[in-house]
Design a protein around this motif. Structure first.
Motif, PDB file in Angstrom:
ATOM      1  N   ILE A  14      -7.969  25.525   7.842  1.00  0.00           N
ATOM      2  CA  ILE A  14      -8.221  24.097   7.628  1.00  0.00           C
ATOM      3  C   ILE A  14      -6.952  23.404   7.114  1.00  0.00           C
ATOM      4  N   LYS A  15      -6.267  24.061   6.183  1.00  0.00           N
ATOM      5  CA  LYS A  15      -5.011  23.504   5.657  1.00  0.00           C
ATOM      6  C   LYS A  15      -3.978  23.363   6.770  1.00  0.00           C
ATOM      7  N   THR A  16      -3.921  24.358   7.663  1.00  0.00           N
ATOM      8  CA  THR A  16      -2.985  24.307   8.787  1.00  0.00           C
ATOM      9  C   THR A  16      -3.298  23.137   9.712  1.00  0.00           C
ATOM     10  N   ILE A  17      -4.582  22.923   9.995  1.00  0.00           N
ATOM     11  CA  ILE A  17      -4.987  21.809  10.863  1.00  0.00           C
ATOM     12  C   ILE A  17      -4.529  20.480  10.269  1.00  0.00           C
ATOM     13  N   ILE A  18      -4.755  20.297   8.962  1.00  0.00           N
ATOM     14  CA  ILE A  18      -4.364  19.048   8.309  1.00  0.00           C
ATOM     15  C   ILE A  18      -2.844  18.863   8.358  1.00  0.00           C
ATOM     16  N   LYS A  19      -2.097  19.942   8.064  1.00  0.00           N
ATOM     17  CA  LYS A  19      -0.637  19.853   8.077  1.00  0.00           C
ATOM     18  C   LYS A  19      -0.111  19.533   9.471  1.00  0.00           C
ATOM     19  N   LEU A  20      -0.682  20.170  10.495  1.00  0.00           N
ATOM     20  CA  LEU A  20      -0.212  19.935  11.856  1.00  0.00           C
ATOM     21  C   LEU A  20      -0.627  18.549  12.355  1.00  0.00           C
ATOM     22  N   PHE A  21      -1.780  18.070  11.903  1.00  0.00           N
ATOM     23  CA  PHE A  21      -2.176  16.703  12.256  1.00  0.00           C
ATOM     24  C   PHE A  21      -1.196  15.702  11.652  1.00  0.00           C
TER      25      PHE A  21
END
Length: 312
Positions: free
Chosen positions: A215-222
């Motif tokens: 989830i943290k990765t998704i937010i960072k990549l977004f």
């Protein structure tokens, strides 16, 4: 350069690795099978070597670190990535390879979620997590990849050599999917059968800690790949909050000429300034992102040309 390279990252998969190597050797006799051992203590490397695999090592723990090493060291026209836990069937790999070598796909996703995954997987939170990740990424990045977290994929040379591996662990699959979407890579989905791990084989994926990392990765990549959307959303939220709290103050001032809630007015002013700053941050970063996209296309052109030269 290999024509086909089968990449198998492994950590303590002694119960299944021999079968995985044997199955893929049978289906792809022309392929070179690489097993990258990630500090196993159960003899995984020796079993893989005896089964006919080329065994190499990555001593930094984590699946992302292993894939980073694989992609850097191996040159091939087509790469097949598969886990060493025998959950993915080898009999569907030719279809995936053909989509890379013949159809010129950049990434082929082995789609578990459209077949037997939800019946075979005995971990309900994993099922729920996969569904949430797929829905959120396809909504945020406007795409339709069927299985974001699958460990069974095929890649072209130009995808592998232009993919910057930043994740260290299991969130690497999410990073691959978003990279392919953002860089307009040609992605295909192949529905595959899925089987749960055999008895005695334990998953290395922690549902909760690794789930939060994803989830943290998704937010960072977004934030990285869609800066205007990310900072624009923050701007809208701050502006709406400011308006909700400032309207009663303004109404009271119009009626009485007084400002009884002066601290509220000050906070709303700061929130509005923050909203404006967030908006302009998004605009600036969007411009930088667009320039990076242009630079990437030139790199992609050079890598594609390099790959064709190596094939010849």
């Amino acid at each position: 350069m290999d024509k086909i390279a089968v990449l198998i990252p492994c950590y303590n998969e002694s119960k299944t690795i021999e079968k995985v190597v044997t199955d893929f050797r049978k289906q792809l006799p022309e392929a070179v099978i690489y097993v990258y051992d990630n500090n196993s203590t159960d003899g995984t490397d020796e079993i893989a070597r005896k089964a006919g695999a080329v065994v190499r090592y990555e001593f930094q723990q984590g699946k992302g670190n292993v894939i980073r090493r694989m992609f850097a060291e191996i040159d091939a026209q087509c790469y097949v990535m598969v886990d060493g836990d025998d959950t993915y069937p080898a009999d569907q790999v030719k279809q995936m390879v053909d989509k890379v070598l013949i159809n010129r796909a950049d990434m082929v996703v082995g789609d578990r979620l459209s077949s037997t995954y939800f019946e075979e997987n005995k971990r309900p939170f994993h099922n729920f997590g996969n569904s949430i990740v797929r829905a959120s990424i396809n909504a945020l990045f406007k795409n339709d990849i069927k299985d974001i977290m699958t460990g069974y994929r095929a890649f072209s040379y130009r995808f592998v050599k232009t993919f910057p591996v930043l994740s260290k662990g299991f969130e690497i699959e999410t990073e691959m999917s978003i990279h392919a979407i953002d860089k307009n890579m040609y992605v295909e989905n192949v529905v595959i059968e899925y089987r749960d791990r055999p008895q005695g084989s334990e998953s290395k994926l922690n549902t909760y800690s690794d789930g939060f990392k994803v989830i943290k990765t998704i937010i960072k990549l977004f934030r990285t790949y869609r800066p205007m959307g990310f900072f624009g959303l923050i701007s809208v939220i701050l502006f709406l909050l400011a308006m909700v709290f400032v309207i009663p103050v303004v109404v009271t001032y119009v009626k009485t000429g007084l400002v009884p809630n002066f601290p509220t007015l000050i906070v709303c002013g700061f929130a509005t300034i923050a909203a404006i700053q967030s908006l302009f941050a998004g605009l600036i970063l969007q411009t930088i992102y667009q320039k990076n996209r242009q630079d990437f296309e030139m790199v992609l052109y050079r890598v594609t040309k390099e790959g064709k030269c190596d094939e010849e």
